[in-house]
Design a protein around this motif. Structure first.
Motif, short mmCIF file in Angstrom:
data_model
loop_
_atom_site.label_atom_id
_atom_site.label_comp_id
_atom_site.label_asym_id
_atom_site.label_seq_id
_atom_site.Cartn_x
_atom_site.Cartn_y
_atom_site.Cartn_z
N GLY A 193 4.14 -16.89 7.30
CA GLY A 193 3.52 -18.32 6.49
C GLY A 193 2.47 -18.56 5.64
N GLN A 194 2.15 -17.27 6.09
CA GLN A 194 0.67 -17.35 5.38
C GLN A 194 0.09 -16.56 3.87
OE1 GLN A 194 -2.89 -14.53 6.54
NE2 GLN A 194 -3.85 -16.48 7.09
N ASP A 195 0.00 -17.08 3.50
CA ASP A 195 0.04 -16.87 1.47
C ASP A 195 1.63 -16.37 1.27
OD1 ASP A 195 -1.67 -16.67 -0.42
OD2 ASP A 195 -1.82 -13.59 0.07
N VAL A 196 2.34 -17.19 1.12
CA VAL A 196 3.73 -17.29 0.83
C VAL A 196 4.02 -17.19 -0.45
CG1 VAL A 196 5.57 -17.97 1.24
CG2 VAL A 196 4.51 -17.36 3.10
N THR A 197 4.27 -16.43 -1.31
CA THR A 197 5.20 -16.68 -3.00
C THR A 197 6.30 -16.11 -2.84
OG1 THR A 197 3.99 -16.69 -4.85
CG2 THR A 197 3.82 -14.78 -3.38
N PHE A 198 6.26 -15.63 -4.17
CA PHE A 198 7.92 -14.84 -4.64
C PHE A 198 7.23 -13.59 -4.74
CE2 PHE A 198 10.30 -13.25 -8.33
CZ PHE A 198 11.22 -13.35 -7.83
N ILE A 199 8.30 -13.25 -3.76
CA ILE A 199 8.18 -11.35 -3.50
C ILE A 199 9.04 -10.47 -4.11
CG2 ILE A 199 6.05 -12.22 -2.02
CD1 ILE A 199 7.95 -10.79 0.38
N HIS A 200 8.46 -9.15 -5.16
CA HIS A 200 9.75 -7.84 -4.93
C HIS A 200 10.04 -7.79 -4.09
CE1 HIS A 200 10.78 -4.51 -6.76
NE2 HIS A 200 11.01 -4.56 -7.83
N ARG A 201 9.95 -7.27 -2.90
CA ARG A 201 9.89 -7.10 -1.61
C ARG A 201 9.91 -5.07 -1.60
NH1 ARG A 201 9.90 -5.96 2.98
NH2 ARG A 201 10.73 -6.68 4.77
N ASP A 202 9.82 -4.97 -2.76
CA ASP A 202 10.06 -3.34 -2.57
C ASP A 202 9.43 -2.90 -3.77
OD1 ASP A 202 10.92 -1.20 -1.25
OD2 ASP A 202 12.98 -0.83 -2.97
N TYR A 203 8.05 -2.91 -4.11
CA TYR A 203 6.98 -2.49 -5.07
C TYR A 203 6.48 -1.53 -5.26
CZ TYR A 203 3.95 -3.84 -9.45
OH TYR A 203 3.27 -3.20 -10.09
N ASN A 239 2.95 3.37 -0.06
CA ASN A 239 3.60 4.25 -0.99
C ASN A 239 2.88 5.36 -1.83
OD1 ASN A 239 6.82 4.43 -1.16
ND2 ASN A 239 6.44 2.57 -0.94
N LEU A 240 1.58 4.42 -2.06
CA LEU A 240 0.38 5.44 -3.81
C LEU A 240 0.00 6.33 -2.72
CD1 LEU A 240 -0.81 2.34 -5.49
CD2 LEU A 240 0.23 4.45 -6.01
N ALA A 241 -0.42 5.91 -1.57
CA ALA A 241 -0.86 6.86 0.37
C ALA A 241 -0.14 7.65 0.15
CB ALA A 241 -1.50 5.91 1.66
N LEU A 242 1.61 8.24 0.07
CA LEU A 242 2.24 9.05 0.67
C LEU A 242 2.12 10.04 -0.64
CD1 LEU A 242 4.58 7.47 2.54
CD2 LEU A 242 2.95 8.57 3.20
N LEU A 243 2.27 9.38 -2.47
CA LEU A 243 2.22 9.88 -3.32
C LEU A 243 1.34 10.94 -3.61
CD1 LEU A 243 4.48 7.88 -5.74
CD2 LEU A 243 4.89 10.46 -5.16
N GLN A 303 1.53 14.94 7.33
CA GLN A 303 -0.49 14.20 7.25
C GLN A 303 -1.17 13.02 5.94
OE1 GLN A 303 -1.17 17.90 5.14
NE2 GLN A 303 -1.62 19.22 7.44
N ARG A 304 -0.48 13.08 5.61
CA ARG A 304 -0.75 11.23 4.44
C ARG A 304 -0.89 10.46 5.31
NH1 ARG A 304 0.27 13.24 -1.39
NH2 ARG A 304 -1.31 14.72 -2.04
N PHE A 305 0.81 10.71 6.13
CA PHE A 305 1.00 9.27 6.90
C PHE A 305 0.25 8.68 7.99
CE2 PHE A 305 4.07 7.16 9.93
CZ PHE A 305 4.24 5.93 8.95
N GLU A 306 -0.02 9.55 8.79
CA GLU A 306 -0.95 10.03 9.35
C GLU A 306 -2.33 9.83 8.97
OE1 GLU A 306 0.33 9.55 12.53
OE2 GLU A 306 0.02 11.44 13.60
#
Length: 316
Positions: A193-203, A239-243, A303-306
């Motif tokens: 419940g912290q810092d709750v707002t409208f989110i895209h959820r798959d950005y 996602n950016l880390a994996l890409l 490797q990037r994930f790790e």
């Protein structure tokens, strides 16, 4: 929003696909928009792995038709089409360029599948290496989503049960995973419940469209909900880390913190988003390959994930 299996992976093996239902979808589209016209083109859009997307041209108009053809997903969330249509209607009042909702067939009674017909946003996904300008735009666009005041019926919930999480056996740093899971279980009540707002959820970059190095819009709103903004930040960072690697993910965070002055980052949400990929191991996302990404292998993704997991844990 009830708990469900995460549907971002390549689930095309569970999709229904037959010509009769596709023809029903075309007929519904024409009845909704141009009853006396014919479809000039009907082109599958690459990159969608959990539903079927088509670019449809009728007379001088261009639409995007989403058919929820993934049977497993439909069974888990029978209101998918209604959810996306509601999200698009909410976003219609924002300054952000998003698809405009044209029509919805909530249960697929006319279209053959649950369906949403929407306008096509100009631009395309850009997965070439991102410089600071691109990351800045990505952060500003996300902040504009989080700045919206939206009364919405869907709320954030995890795609997994925290108590069921286990450290992956494929990881060379299994001990780090165990500590991270134990830590997350211990502190989760502090962040609910912290810092709750409208989110895209798959950005993430696949859902942001570009033209001439400028963002033209954001798509794929079926997961939008009310929830902690750290969910969006953490999901995009992963996602950016994996890409591209950890450095790009960290730079995106810096850019977001510049524009979201009230945001207080905590790596807790990075861990929560990392856990969504378990049990793993992570593999190359089929949607990236569909839009032309080359040079990635399952081994490099692992490797990037790790490396990203290690960098997040070091922050804690």
């Amino acid at each position: 929003m009830k708990k469900r299996k995460r549907m971002r992976g390549d689930n095309r093996d569970t999709m229904i696909n037959n010509e009769e239902n596709l023809e029903r979808a075309k007929k519904w589209l024409l009845q909704t928009t141009h009853p006396r016209s014919t479809i000039r083109s009907y082109t599958p859009l690459l990159g969608a792995t959990s539903s079927s997307l088509y670019k449809v041209e009728v007379d001088d108009d261009t639409y995007v038709l989403r058919l929820y053809t993934n049977q497993e997903w439909n069974e888990q969330e029978p209101d998918l089409a209604f959810h996306e249509a509601s999200s698009l209607n909410k976003m219609g009042s924002s300054s952000l360029q998003t698809p405009q909702m044209i029509a919805v067939d909530e249960m697929g009674e006319q279209a053959g599948y649950p369906a949403v017909l929407m306008t096509k946003v100009p631009g395309k996904a850009q997965l070439s290496p991102m410089d600071q300008n691109a990351l800045s735009q990505l952060a500003k666009t996300l902040h504009s989503i989080h700045s919206m005041e939206v009364d919405f019926k869907w709320t954030y919930s995890s795609y997994y049960e925290m108590e069921a999480l286990q450290a992956p056996k494929w990881s060379y740093q299994e001990n780090v995973w165990k500590k991270a899971i134990e830590y997350t279980k211990r502190v989760q009540s502090d962040y609910t419940g912290q810092d709750v707002t409208f989110i895209h959820r798959d950005y993430h970059p696949m859902n942001v469209l570009w033209d001439d190095q400028k963002i033209t819009g954001v798509v794929d709103w079926v997961n939008a909900c009310i929830g902690p903004r750290g969910v969006d930040v953490g999901h995009c960072r992963l996602n950016l880390a994996l890409l591209y690697g950890v450095e790009i993910a960290d730079q995106f965070l810096l850019e977001y913190e510049k524009v979201a002055e009230s945001f207080t980052y905590h790596p807790y949400w990075d861990l929560r988003m990392i856990f969504e990929f378990l049990p793993g191991p992570p593999t190359v996302y089929q949607g990236w390959l569909d839009v032309g990404v080359t040079g990635l292998t399952d081994r490099r993704i692992e490797q990037r994930f790790e490396a990203y997991m290690r960098s997040v844990w070091e922050r804690i």
